[in-house]
Design a protein around this motif. Sequence first.
Motif, PDB file in Angstrom:
ATOM      1  N   PHE A 548       0.842  -1.216   0.000  1.00  0.00           N
ATOM      2  CA  PHE A 548       0.000   0.000   0.000  1.00  0.00           C
ATOM      3  C   PHE A 548       0.868   1.254   0.000  1.00  0.00           C
ATOM      4  CE2 PHE A 548      -1.385   3.414   2.834  1.00  0.00           C
ATOM      5  CZ  PHE A 548      -2.432   3.932   2.088  1.00  0.00           C
ATOM      6  N   ILE A 549       1.940   1.252   0.824  1.00  0.00           N
ATOM      7  CA  ILE A 549       2.797   2.438   0.922  1.00  0.00           C
ATOM      8  C   ILE A 549       3.496   2.686  -0.409  1.00  0.00           C
ATOM      9  CG2 ILE A 549       4.843   3.397   2.040  1.00  0.00           C
ATOM     10  CD1 ILE A 549       3.986   1.820   4.559  1.00  0.00           C
ATOM     11  N   SER A 568      14.415  13.459   1.319  1.00  0.00           N
ATOM     12  CA  SER A 568      14.638  13.679   2.749  1.00  0.00           C
ATOM     13  C   SER A 568      14.553  12.366   3.513  1.00  0.00           C
ATOM     14  CB  SER A 568      13.596  14.675   3.282  1.00  0.00           C
ATOM     15  OG  SER A 568      12.299  14.105   3.293  1.00  0.00           O
ATOM     16  N   VAL A 569      13.672  11.483   3.080  1.00  0.00           N
ATOM     17  CA  VAL A 569      13.527  10.182   3.748  1.00  0.00           C
ATOM     18  C   VAL A 569      14.744   9.302   3.462  1.00  0.00           C
ATOM     19  CG1 VAL A 569      12.197   8.040   3.819  1.00  0.00           C
ATOM     20  CG2 VAL A 569      11.016  10.238   3.763  1.00  0.00           C
ATOM     21  N   ALA A 570      15.212   9.323   2.224  1.00  0.00           N
ATOM     22  CA  ALA A 570      16.299   8.433   1.825  1.00  0.00           C
ATOM     23  C   ALA A 570      17.592   8.711   2.563  1.00  0.00           C
ATOM     24  CB  ALA A 570      16.535   8.548   0.319  1.00  0.00           C
ATOM     25  N   PHE A 571      17.817   9.969   2.984  1.00  0.00           N
ATOM     26  CA  PHE A 571      19.107  10.305   3.586  1.00  0.00           C
ATOM     27  C   PHE A 571      19.004  10.687   5.060  1.00  0.00           C
ATOM     28  CE2 PHE A 571      19.536  11.130  -0.971  1.00  0.00           C
ATOM     29  CZ  PHE A 571      20.508  10.184  -1.251  1.00  0.00           C
ATOM     30  N   GLU A 572      17.887  10.332   5.705  1.00  0.00           N
ATOM     31  CA  GLU A 572      17.748  10.556   7.144  1.00  0.00           C
ATOM     32  C   GLU A 572      17.905   9.222   7.859  1.00  0.00           C
ATOM     33  OE1 GLU A 572      17.419  13.131   9.054  1.00  0.00           O
ATOM     34  OE2 GLU A 572      17.294  14.688   7.528  1.00  0.00           O
ATOM     35  N   ASP A 573      19.107   8.971   8.395  1.00  0.00           N
ATOM     36  CA  ASP A 573      19.366   7.688   9.050  1.00  0.00           C
ATOM     37  C   ASP A 573      18.507   7.491  10.299  1.00  0.00           C
ATOM     38  OD1 ASP A 573      21.255   6.959   7.195  1.00  0.00           O
ATOM     39  OD2 ASP A 573      22.894   7.953   8.290  1.00  0.00           O
ATOM     40  N   TYR A 578      11.265   3.161   8.750  1.00  0.00           N
ATOM     41  CA  TYR A 578      10.355   3.193   7.616  1.00  0.00           C
ATOM     42  C   TYR A 578       9.991   1.769   7.211  1.00  0.00           C
ATOM     43  CZ  TYR A 578       8.550   6.607   4.262  1.00  0.00           C
ATOM     44  OH  TYR A 578       7.759   7.464   3.555  1.00  0.00           O
ATOM     45  N   PRO A 579       8.740   1.531   6.881  1.00  0.00           N
ATOM     46  CA  PRO A 579       8.321   0.165   6.547  1.00  0.00           C
ATOM     47  C   PRO A 579       8.981  -0.403   5.294  1.00  0.00           C
ATOM     48  CG  PRO A 579       6.432   1.554   7.067  1.00  0.00           C
ATOM     49  CD  PRO A 579       7.616   2.454   6.939  1.00  0.00           C
ATOM     50  N   ILE A 580       9.467   0.466   4.399  1.00  0.00           N
ATOM     51  CA  ILE A 580      10.117  -0.041   3.188  1.00  0.00           C
ATOM     52  C   ILE A 580      11.617   0.236   3.266  1.00  0.00           C
ATOM     53  CG2 ILE A 580       8.051   0.194   1.769  1.00  0.00           C
ATOM     54  CD1 ILE A 580       9.119   2.776   0.686  1.00  0.00           C
ATOM     55  N   SER A 581      12.384  -0.593   2.593  1.00  0.00           N
ATOM     56  CA  SER A 581      13.849  -0.503   2.672  1.00  0.00           C
ATOM     57  C   SER A 581      14.368   0.624   1.791  1.00  0.00           C
ATOM     58  CB  SER A 581      14.469  -1.820   2.207  1.00  0.00           C
ATOM     59  OG  SER A 581      14.186  -2.041   0.831  1.00  0.00           O
ATOM     60  N   ARG A 582      15.673   0.927   1.957  1.00  0.00           N
ATOM     61  CA  ARG A 582      16.298   1.955   1.122  1.00  0.00           C
ATOM     62  C   ARG A 582      16.247   1.548  -0.347  1.00  0.00           C
ATOM     63  NH1 ARG A 582      19.215   5.897   3.742  1.00  0.00           N
ATOM     64  NH2 ARG A 582      19.751   5.531   5.913  1.00  0.00           N
ATOM     65  N   GLU A 583      16.491   0.259  -0.584  1.00  0.00           N
ATOM     66  CA  GLU A 583      16.487  -0.216  -1.966  1.00  0.00           C
ATOM     67  C   GLU A 583      15.119  -0.020  -2.601  1.00  0.00           C
ATOM     68  OE1 GLU A 583      17.663  -1.828   0.606  1.00  0.00           O
ATOM     69  OE2 GLU A 583      19.817  -1.664   0.152  1.00  0.00           O
ATOM     70  N   GLU A 584      14.076  -0.306  -1.808  1.00  0.00           N
ATOM     71  CA  GLU A 584      12.723  -0.116  -2.332  1.00  0.00           C
ATOM     72  C   GLU A 584      12.441   1.372  -2.547  1.00  0.00           C
ATOM     73  OE1 GLU A 584      10.188  -3.819  -0.434  1.00  0.00           O
ATOM     74  OE2 GLU A 584      10.936  -2.256   0.926  1.00  0.00           O
ATOM     75  N   ILE A 591      11.107   5.406 -10.378  1.00  0.00           N
ATOM     76  CA  ILE A 591       9.797   5.419 -11.035  1.00  0.00           C
ATOM     77  C   ILE A 591       9.287   6.850 -11.177  1.00  0.00           C
ATOM     78  CG2 ILE A 591       7.369   4.751 -10.764  1.00  0.00           C
ATOM     79  CD1 ILE A 591       8.407   2.193  -9.356  1.00  0.00           C
ATOM     80  N   ILE A 592       9.482   7.643 -10.127  1.00  0.00           N
ATOM     81  CA  ILE A 592       9.021   9.037 -10.153  1.00  0.00           C
ATOM     82  C   ILE A 592       9.759   9.832 -11.223  1.00  0.00           C
ATOM     83  CG2 ILE A 592       8.880  11.177  -8.821  1.00  0.00           C
ATOM     84  CD1 ILE A 592       6.888   9.070  -7.930  1.00  0.00           C
TER      85      ILE A 592
END
Length: 633
Positions: A548-549, A568-573, A578-584, A591-592
């Motif tokens: 869903f996310i 901002s999400v990808a680089f905030e350790d 987060y429910p999804i991994s960095r790879e996801e 895609i965006i």
Amino acid sequence: MTTIDTIKYVDAIAIFDVCVFLRIITKIQNKTFIFSDGFAKDIPIMQDDEDIFGRSIFAHDAVDKILRTDTTSEAFSFGVVSPWGMGKTSFMNLMKNWIEKNYSNECVTIDFNPWLYSNNANIIHLFLNELSNSLKQYDSTLANGIMDYSRALSTIGTTETKIASTILDLISHPTKLEDKVDLIKQSIKRIRKKIIVFIDDIDRLDSNELVEMLKLIRNVSNFPYMYFIVAYDKDYLLECLKNKMPTKELDFTEKIFQVEFHIPQCTKTTLKEYIYTSVSNLVDEKEREEMYDAIYGISILKGNIINSISTIREAKRIINSFHTSYSKLKGEINACDMFFIELLKNKYPTIYAVLEKDRNAVLINAGYNTYELYNGKNSYNESDYLFIDKPYKYILKDYINGNKTLLHIKDTDIRNIENILDALFPHSFTAHNKGVNDIHYTDRYFNISLLESDISDLEFEKVLKYDVENIKPTFKEWAVNKSIALSAKIERIHIDNKDDLKKYIRILLYSETILPFYQRNCTLITNSINRIGDYNKGKKPSKEDIDFIKKALCENGYSYGLCEYLRSVAFEDNIWEYPISREEMNSIRHIIFKDCLDNNNDTKTVIDAFYGTADVVWNNGERKYSYLKKIES
């Protein structure tokens, strides 16, 4: 066309017009006027069953005692005393009803309202004329005798020469006036009726008129079987007489009124019952509990506020004012706060005017979108104003204490005013629900309307019931000129269950595509997404939740705001619960970016999308960008 035909044609038109007119008249006559849900009228009560303050028993007892008072040789004067707005007229109506029910055969009641004849120099003549008309049916000789006596006293319509002539005539014929009085006395005794004169509203007269009124009672005081029942505010009466006869005003009133009855003040409990009953009929059921708390003083502070209302007239004015304002904003404001605003507006209008005009100077944003009164200590952070001037502020309570004369308030009012202000703007980081201390609602209370930049709570709640796809067009329209209000309302959406949360996440992500960058709330989105597993048994997101996310993050396509959020999400350790991994996440960013390319956006937009979706690599202190993966066309 013959003359006869013409006449017939004209007649037909006339008849038709008459029929139409009669039909209109019939409709008007059959029209039913609806008076429900109107204002509380400030009119005296007429019947015992309207007496909510329990005063009828005092009125009955007063009548019984008055009529048992011996007046065979001279009149008796009874004062009904209470401050303005405390029910003097209502009390006299209760007395009249008791007379009508129990003494109608032995009494004649006369209503005389001197206020109707204000600015008339000879009020004595007007009263005697009224007395004559009332007694004419019992004895015409008595009525004529009273008018003769009136003419002997009257100077209405005369010149100064005629006035002097009248006075000289009375001096040269002293028995002439005495004979007229004796004739009146004998006639009154002959009709065998107790004459009860009710005189109201003398505390609306000016000093000269008031003295004339009291002279009237004195001049007629030697008539037998007469009872004067007079209603007045004692403080006002003495103040007026003080201007005419300094140091003797109290003695004068004691000579006029043999007995004074001070109407019992309505208890605070009874007054609160009246206010609550009146207000609770106007508000929604869910607001009644808070109104009950405020009016009955479950909170000590709020209880003290209601105690500042002292009369039923004052209560009606505040209730009517509340009715007007609340009906325009029902569902858009806090009913309790609006009641206190109207209390301040009616009870202390000068203080309300200062608050309305200078609210930006006397209130301060205490954080969490909450206003509180500026007190000199809750000042702004100096670092916030390095390059701009700090706004002008002053302490409202100090201003009130230092300008009591200018603001027309008494020392005894200060505490009541402070209680109202503290209830409206408490020292707290929690805003009332739709309250006046909520910075997004404050203006509503003073404008008694929604600004063009505001969004109706009722309309927002209605739109929120739609599915997300049908919500989007309205939100997009609001984002143009109402973005601040929209952002604030989105932040406050209430979540009850997992379905609500999923809908909320989609709304938040969509808002990133339409709101200005300074109104986006990346933290709120992340926190909401991180809560997705809270509704599961193990408190962890399921595969369905994660899918869903992913779908929600991609459903709106490319936007600069969404790219900024993803980066901002990808680089905030520190937020990688987060429910999804960095790879996801990297795959979603790819895609965006591809969506941006596929939609033939201009070069600048593509560059912005690249920076928003590309990975950041630090090399020798320089910021460089690289693709996350090869984009296949």
